[in-house]
Design an enzyme around this catalytic site. Structure first.
Site, PDB file in Angstrom:
ATOM      1  N   ASP A 176       0.724  -1.200   0.004  1.00 25.08           N
ATOM      2  CA  ASP A 176       0.039  -0.102   0.050  1.00 25.08           C
ATOM      3  C   ASP A 176       0.936   1.340   0.079  1.00 25.08           C
ATOM      4  OD1 ASP A 176      -2.277   1.636   0.597  1.00 25.08           O
ATOM      5  OD2 ASP A 176      -1.521   1.977   2.461  1.00 25.08           O
ATOM      6  N   MET A 257      -6.583   6.836   3.819  1.00 26.47           N
ATOM      7  CA  MET A 257      -6.622   7.878   3.060  1.00 26.47           C
ATOM      8  C   MET A 257      -5.502   8.132   2.063  1.00 26.47           C
ATOM      9  SD  MET A 257      -9.394   8.989   3.995  1.00 26.47           S
ATOM     10  CE  MET A 257      -9.523  10.500   3.478  1.00 26.47           C
ATOM     11  N   ARG A 258      -4.573   7.040   2.239  1.00 26.36           N
ATOM     12  CA  ARG A 258      -3.314   7.229   1.332  1.00 26.36           C
ATOM     13  C   ARG A 258      -3.642   7.296  -0.111  1.00 26.36           C
ATOM     14  NH1 ARG A 258      -0.037   3.640   3.688  1.00 26.36           N
ATOM     15  NH2 ARG A 258       1.342   5.132   4.646  1.00 26.36           N
ATOM     16  N   ALA A 259      -4.595   6.483  -0.443  1.00 23.52           N
ATOM     17  CA  ALA A 259      -5.021   6.419  -2.090  1.00 23.52           C
ATOM     18  C   ALA A 259      -5.358   7.667  -2.440  1.00 23.52           C
ATOM     19  CB  ALA A 259      -5.981   5.572  -2.035  1.00 23.52           C
TER      20      ALA A 259
END
Length: 360
Positions: A176, A257-259
């Site tokens: 991820d 929330m990284r995406a």
């Protein structure tokens, strides 16, 4: 000693190295991978590019071609057998205790600054090394701490990790953290295969002439990267773009929330690359697949998910392993995947948004 030559971006590379690099502009059928690498070159803080695919799909060739376009023209490879100290560097504690000064011996992260750090078979590395790699790639800084003594240095590089899915996957917590992912496939299009082979044979027969025929396009790539880096801080996200990114990520059921953040930054890098006046929903859609491919909760549903408008990545025949698995695991820094030509009968970005802190 090899003579040095100026690279189009003002960097320096040995003439032998430049002579044996297949031009980025000459790659065939690699549009999705080329776009992902260019975005990472414009904004290294994206967190790198994970390239998944079978053997012989030009993974290392493309990484080396990108490095040639960057300011330093530097490609650093991380051997599978490398220790953490070799990666991040070491501190001389005795000197620190005796003289009160910090003596730091740089590692591969320092050597890769402003260039490309290439990790073949990243899925086979110890998790601790992958974690250190991703930390530095996202922050642009490497910090070494030992017994209360610490040293930090700039480490802004394009991280390219490759893996063959048949040899195992990365843990979800690590995969991820790669900003973008591209899956390469074998090519079953006869015309594309012929074009790839013809280009490779032309390069083998006369690399200097072949490279010269792409000099103008190579210089254009260098100028586009430089201009995009300068333009990047001037581009802002409006509510329309924010809303679209949120909906796309919710539909993909991603964790955290990284995406969202990576998708915004990748869309901004694409807008900067194309000289756009503003970031648009179209830019978001064109980077969404590379951002979401490794983050969808149900990866088995990828075949049913909306696909990028870019053509599927195709097989290149510019990459043939030159070292065995055993040789790689000894820690050799050989040019993995490099295929020299033979007779035949690819800066720190200012004003970027930092990625969120690593989850503990």
């Amino acid at each position: 000693m090899n003579a040095s030559t100026d690279l189009p971006g003002g960097g320096i590379a040995s003439s032998s190295t430049a002579r044996t690099t297949f031009p980025f502009a000459a790659l065939i059928g690699q549009a999705p991978l080329q776009q992902a690498l260019l975005l990472a070159a414009i904004d290294p803080g994206l967190g790198g590019v994970l390239v998944s695919g079978p053997r012989g799909t030009a993974k290392s060739t493309t990484a080396r071609a990108l490095a040639e376009l960057l300011p330093e023209g530097q490609l650093v490879t991380l051997p599978l057998g490398a220790s953490e100290e070799r990666l991040i560097g070491t501190l001389d504690i005795e000197t620190a205790l005796r003289d009160g000064s910090v003596k730091f011996s740089p590692g591969l992260l320092a050597k890769a600054h402003r260039g490309v750090l290439y990790v073949d078979e990243v899925n086979l590395l110890p998790d601790a090394l992958v974690d250190a790699l991703l930390d530095a790639a996202a922050s642009g800084v490497n910090t070494v701490e030992r017994d209360g003594v610490s040293h930090s240095h700039a480490a802004s590089f394009v991280l390219i990790g490759t893996m063959n899915p048949q040899e195992g996957e990365l843990r979800p917590q690590l995969i991820d953290r790669f900003g973008l992912m591209v899956e390469l496939e074998n090519c079953f299009d006869s015309k594309v295969r012929q074009a790839i082979v013809k280009a490779r044979l032309a390069f083998d027969a006369d690399p200097d002439t072949f490279r010269a025929s792409y000099a103008t396009q190579q210089a254009a790539y260098v100028q586009r990267i430089h201009a995009a880096r300068e333009r990047l801080p001037q581009l802002a996200f409006d509510d329309t773009v924010h809303g679209h990114v949120s909906r796309v990520c919710i539909d993909a059921a991603v964790d955290g929330m990284r995406a969202d953040i990576v998708m915004l930054r990748a869309a901004r890098a694409l807008a900067a690359l194309e000289g756009a006046a503003a970031i648009t929903v179209e830019h978001v859609d064109r980077v969404a697949e590379a951002v979401l491919r490794h983050r969808r909760v149900n990866r088995d549903a990828d075949t049913h998910a909306p696909q990028s408008s870019s053509p599927p990545a195709q097989q290149e025949m510019h990459e043939f392993p030159q070292t065995s698995q055993a040789e790689r695991k000894t820690g050799s820094e050989g040019d993995w995947g490099q295929l020299p030509p033979e007779a035949a009968g690819t800066m720190r970005v200012k004003g970027v948004i930092p990625l969120p802190a690593k989850k503990r």
